[in-house]
Scaffold this motif. Structure first.
Motif, PDB file in Angstrom:
ATOM      1  N   THR A  45       1.102  47.252  15.981  1.00 47.42           N
ATOM      2  CA  THR A  45       1.883  47.318  14.749  1.00 47.42           C
ATOM      3  C   THR A  45       1.064  47.883  13.596  1.00 47.42           C
ATOM      4  OG1 THR A  45       0.707  45.044  14.244  1.00 47.42           O
ATOM      5  CG2 THR A  45       2.634  44.770  15.455  1.00 47.42           C
ATOM      6  N   VAL A  46       0.091  48.147  14.037  1.00 45.76           N
ATOM      7  CA  VAL A  46      -0.844  49.140  12.677  1.00 45.76           C
ATOM      8  C   VAL A  46      -0.436  50.446  12.861  1.00 45.76           C
ATOM      9  CG1 VAL A  46      -3.212  49.402  11.891  1.00 45.76           C
ATOM     10  CG2 VAL A  46      -2.826  47.327  13.059  1.00 45.76           C
ATOM     11  N   PRO A  47       0.060  50.819  11.603  1.00 48.22           N
ATOM     12  CA  PRO A  47       0.378  52.339  11.483  1.00 48.22           C
ATOM     13  C   PRO A  47      -0.895  53.271  11.431  1.00 48.22           C
ATOM     14  CG  PRO A  47       1.049  51.062   9.423  1.00 48.22           C
ATOM     15  CD  PRO A  47       0.205  50.260  10.281  1.00 48.22           C
ATOM     16  N   GLY A  48      -0.733  54.330  12.443  1.00 56.91           N
ATOM     17  CA  GLY A  48      -1.769  55.048  12.882  1.00 56.91           C
ATOM     18  C   GLY A  48      -2.335  54.895  13.930  1.00 56.91           C
ATOM     19  N   ILE A  49      -2.367  53.575  14.647  1.00 59.82           N
ATOM     20  CA  ILE A  49      -3.344  53.283  15.736  1.00 59.82           C
ATOM     21  C   ILE A  49      -1.903  53.497  16.963  1.00 59.82           C
ATOM     22  CG2 ILE A  49      -4.346  51.441  17.037  1.00 59.82           C
ATOM     23  CD1 ILE A  49      -5.867  52.465  14.687  1.00 59.82           C
ATOM     24  N   GLY A  50      -2.452  54.154  17.932  1.00 60.64           N
ATOM     25  CA  GLY A  50      -1.445  54.660  19.024  1.00 60.64           C
ATOM     26  C   GLY A  50      -2.105  54.138  20.540  1.00 60.64           C
ATOM     27  N   ASN A  51      -1.460  54.255  21.516  1.00 61.35           N
ATOM     28  CA  ASN A  51      -1.666  53.694  22.942  1.00 61.35           C
ATOM     29  C   ASN A  51      -3.305  53.992  23.176  1.00 61.35           C
ATOM     30  OD1 ASN A  51       0.734  52.433  22.969  1.00 61.35           O
ATOM     31  ND2 ASN A  51       1.424  53.912  24.131  1.00 61.35           N
ATOM     32  N   ARG A  52      -3.537  55.146  23.038  1.00 59.51           N
ATOM     33  CA  ARG A  52      -4.883  55.628  23.732  1.00 59.51           C
ATOM     34  C   ARG A  52      -6.198  55.076  22.635  1.00 59.51           C
ATOM     35  NH1 ARG A  52      -4.846  61.848  25.673  1.00 59.51           N
ATOM     36  NH2 ARG A  52      -3.472  61.552  27.404  1.00 59.51           N
ATOM     37  N   SER A  53      -5.848  54.986  21.454  1.00 64.51           N
ATOM     38  CA  SER A  53      -6.692  54.215  20.893  1.00 64.51           C
ATOM     39  C   SER A  53      -7.057  52.886  21.034  1.00 64.51           C
ATOM     40  CB  SER A  53      -6.352  54.431  19.252  1.00 64.51           C
ATOM     41  OG  SER A  53      -6.142  55.640  18.779  1.00 64.51           O
ATOM     42  N   ILE A  54      -5.824  52.058  21.349  1.00 67.66           N
ATOM     43  CA  ILE A  54      -5.861  50.620  21.685  1.00 67.66           C
ATOM     44  C   ILE A  54      -6.604  50.635  23.130  1.00 67.66           C
ATOM     45  CG2 ILE A  54      -4.257  48.839  22.548  1.00 67.66           C
ATOM     46  CD1 ILE A  54      -2.271  49.886  20.267  1.00 67.66           C
ATOM     47  N   THR A  55      -6.353  51.404  23.828  1.00 71.10           N
ATOM     48  CA  THR A  55      -6.831  51.596  25.197  1.00 71.10           C
ATOM     49  C   THR A  55      -8.397  51.574  25.254  1.00 71.10           C
ATOM     50  OG1 THR A  55      -5.045  52.360  26.159  1.00 71.10           O
ATOM     51  CG2 THR A  55      -7.072  52.356  27.374  1.00 71.10           C
ATOM     52  N   GLY A  56      -8.801  52.439  24.198  1.00 72.24           N
ATOM     53  CA  GLY A  56     -10.315  52.662  23.875  1.00 72.24           C
ATOM     54  C   GLY A  56     -10.928  51.683  23.313  1.00 72.24           C
ATOM     55  N   LEU A  57     -10.356  51.100  22.264  1.00 70.76           N
ATOM     56  CA  LEU A  57     -10.861  49.841  21.472  1.00 70.76           C
ATOM     57  C   LEU A  57     -11.075  48.696  22.592  1.00 70.76           C
ATOM     58  CD1 LEU A  57      -9.001  49.986  18.143  1.00 70.76           C
ATOM     59  CD2 LEU A  57     -11.441  50.212  18.511  1.00 70.76           C
ATOM     60  N   LEU A  58     -10.192  48.434  23.138  1.00 73.35           N
ATOM     61  CA  LEU A  58     -10.007  47.383  24.566  1.00 73.35           C
ATOM     62  C   LEU A  58     -11.360  47.773  25.477  1.00 73.35           C
ATOM     63  CD1 LEU A  58      -6.287  46.748  25.117  1.00 73.35           C
ATOM     64  CD2 LEU A  58      -7.853  45.218  23.962  1.00 73.35           C
ATOM     65  N   CYS A  59     -11.308  48.873  25.730  1.00 73.20           N
ATOM     66  CA  CYS A  59     -12.615  49.220  26.712  1.00 73.20           C
ATOM     67  C   CYS A  59     -13.686  48.970  26.357  1.00 73.20           C
ATOM     68  CB  CYS A  59     -12.035  50.600  27.356  1.00 73.20           C
ATOM     69  SG  CYS A  59     -13.171  51.280  28.427  1.00 73.20           S
ATOM     70  N   TYR A  60     -14.115  49.692  25.102  1.00 70.62           N
ATOM     71  CA  TYR A  60     -15.519  49.688  24.540  1.00 70.62           C
ATOM     72  C   TYR A  60     -15.841  48.930  23.571  1.00 70.62           C
ATOM     73  CZ  TYR A  60     -15.300  54.214  26.814  1.00 70.62           C
ATOM     74  OH  TYR A  60     -15.376  55.287  27.728  1.00 70.62           O
ATOM     75  N   LEU A  61     -14.951  47.837  23.186  1.00 66.34           N
ATOM     76  CA  LEU A  61     -15.014  46.967  21.939  1.00 66.34           C
ATOM     77  C   LEU A  61     -14.548  45.647  22.481  1.00 66.34           C
ATOM     78  CD1 LEU A  61     -16.474  47.139  19.192  1.00 66.34           C
ATOM     79  CD2 LEU A  61     -14.450  47.474  18.352  1.00 66.34           C
ATOM     80  N   PRO A  62     -15.046  45.050  23.452  1.00 67.68           N
ATOM     81  CA  PRO A  62     -14.626  43.449  23.706  1.00 67.68           C
ATOM     82  C   PRO A  62     -14.773  42.605  22.610  1.00 67.68           C
ATOM     83  CG  PRO A  62     -16.572  44.215  25.042  1.00 67.68           C
ATOM     84  CD  PRO A  62     -16.139  45.522  24.127  1.00 67.68           C
ATOM     85  N   GLU A  63     -15.864  42.957  21.796  1.00 67.71           N
ATOM     86  CA  GLU A  63     -16.210  41.743  20.777  1.00 67.71           C
ATOM     87  C   GLU A  63     -15.035  41.786  19.596  1.00 67.71           C
ATOM     88  OE1 GLU A  63     -20.015  43.581  22.493  1.00 67.71           O
ATOM     89  OE2 GLU A  63     -17.845  44.369  21.438  1.00 67.71           O
ATOM     90  N   LEU A  64     -14.064  42.796  19.778  1.00 73.39           N
ATOM     91  CA  LEU A  64     -13.135  42.874  18.534  1.00 73.39           C
ATOM     92  C   LEU A  64     -12.203  41.385  18.435  1.00 73.39           C
ATOM     93  CD1 LEU A  64     -11.704  45.054  16.565  1.00 73.39           C
ATOM     94  CD2 LEU A  64     -10.023  45.063  18.407  1.00 73.39           C
ATOM     95  N   GLY A  65     -12.522  40.872  17.165  1.00 70.52           N
ATOM     96  CA  GLY A  65     -11.760  39.531  16.903  1.00 70.52           C
ATOM     97  C   GLY A  65     -12.802  38.395  17.163  1.00 70.52           C
ATOM     98  N   LYS A  66     -14.018  38.660  17.666  1.00 75.10           N
ATOM     99  CA  LYS A  66     -14.795  37.552  18.065  1.00 75.10           C
ATOM    100  C   LYS A  66     -15.886  37.446  17.151  1.00 75.10           C
ATOM    101  CE  LYS A  66     -13.731  37.508  22.896  1.00 75.10           C
ATOM    102  NZ  LYS A  66     -14.323  38.026  24.352  1.00 75.10           N
ATOM    103  N   VAL A  67     -16.282  38.701  16.317  1.00 75.63           N
ATOM    104  CA  VAL A  67     -17.461  38.652  15.468  1.00 75.63           C
ATOM    105  C   VAL A  67     -17.012  38.956  14.098  1.00 75.63           C
ATOM    106  CG1 VAL A  67     -18.956  39.348  17.116  1.00 75.63           C
ATOM    107  CG2 VAL A  67     -17.784  41.157  16.035  1.00 75.63           C
ATOM    108  N   THR A  68     -18.030  38.660  13.205  1.00 74.50           N
ATOM    109  CA  THR A  68     -17.645  38.949  11.848  1.00 74.50           C
ATOM    110  C   THR A  68     -17.669  40.281  11.401  1.00 74.50           C
ATOM    111  OG1 THR A  68     -19.883  39.196  11.150  1.00 74.50           O
ATOM    112  CG2 THR A  68     -19.199  36.856  11.120  1.00 74.50           C
ATOM    113  N   ARG A  69     -17.032  40.639  10.069  1.00 75.63           N
ATOM    114  CA  ARG A  69     -16.736  41.995   9.608  1.00 75.63           C
ATOM    115  C   ARG A  69     -18.296  43.095   9.683  1.00 75.63           C
ATOM    116  NH1 ARG A  69     -17.410  43.104   4.139  1.00 75.63           N
ATOM    117  NH2 ARG A  69     -17.781  41.250   3.010  1.00 75.63           N
ATOM    118  N   LYS A  70     -19.174  42.256   9.228  1.00 74.35           N
ATOM    119  CA  LYS A  70     -20.442  42.928   9.216  1.00 74.35           C
ATOM    120  C   LYS A  70     -20.870  43.335  10.572  1.00 74.35           C
ATOM    121  CE  LYS A  70     -21.992  41.297   4.706  1.00 74.35           C
ATOM    122  NZ  LYS A  70     -23.169  40.526   3.939  1.00 74.35           N
TER     123      LYS A  70
END
Length: 164
Positions: A45-70
């Motif tokens: 739903t985020v403007p500018g984020i596509g399927n490849r970016s989402i796939t990469g974030l899921l692959c390389y950043l499993p901590e997304l949504g589990k840690v603080t912004r810092k």
């Protein structure tokens, strides 16, 4: 044509076909894993984020949504570290972190600067204050990453967050 050129073209086509199969397999994995599917539904739903970016974030950043912004910015190498020692005052720099995430966010950031109203406004604000383009771009990457982290952590879509 030279036989070597034909062989190269044939190999290139084989590699393209393999890449399509791998991308399809990854897409199927995302669709069948509940957590990945949830995150994908939010990030798409985020403007500018596509399927490849989402796939990469899921692959390389499993901590997304589990840690603080810092923590998330430090993990990705987008946190600023001040280079001061004694009386020497240096510039703040980003260092360490996962280089893959910076690579994954670079192209979506260029798109977001054009089409995402929040990121675009922030980028223009930084540029009007005299920040160099690369510095403003990294700051926008950091801002986008913290927004993505917030959205995933709170299980909210972009539209629901922006319209509040």
């Amino acid at each position: 044509m030279f036989p070597r050129i034909l062989e190269i073209k044939k190999n290139l086509q084989l590699l393209k076909d393999k890449l399509k199969k791998i991308e399809k397999h990854i897409h199927n994995l995302i669709q069948t894993t509940q957590r990945f599917k949830q995150i994908e539904d939010i990030l798409v739903t985020v403007p500018g984020i596509g399927n490849r970016s989402i796939t990469g974030l899921l692959c390389y950043l499993p901590e997304l949504g589990k840690v603080t912004r810092k923590q998330i910015t430090a993990l990705c190498g987008l946190a600023l570290y001040v280079c001061d020692s004694g009386q020497m005052r240096g510039k703040a720099r980003t260092k360490k972190g996962r280089a893959h995430i910076k690579e994954i966010l670079y192209m979506p950031m260029l798109t977001s600067i054009r089409i995402n109203p929040i990121i675009s406004r922030f980028y223009q604000h930084l540029r009007s204050r005299g920040k160099p383009a690369k510095v403003a771009l990294i700051a926008c990457m950091r801002k986008l990453l913290t927004i993505l982290n917030f959205l995933v952590k709170n299980k909210v879509s972009w539209k629901a967050c922006v319209t509040k």
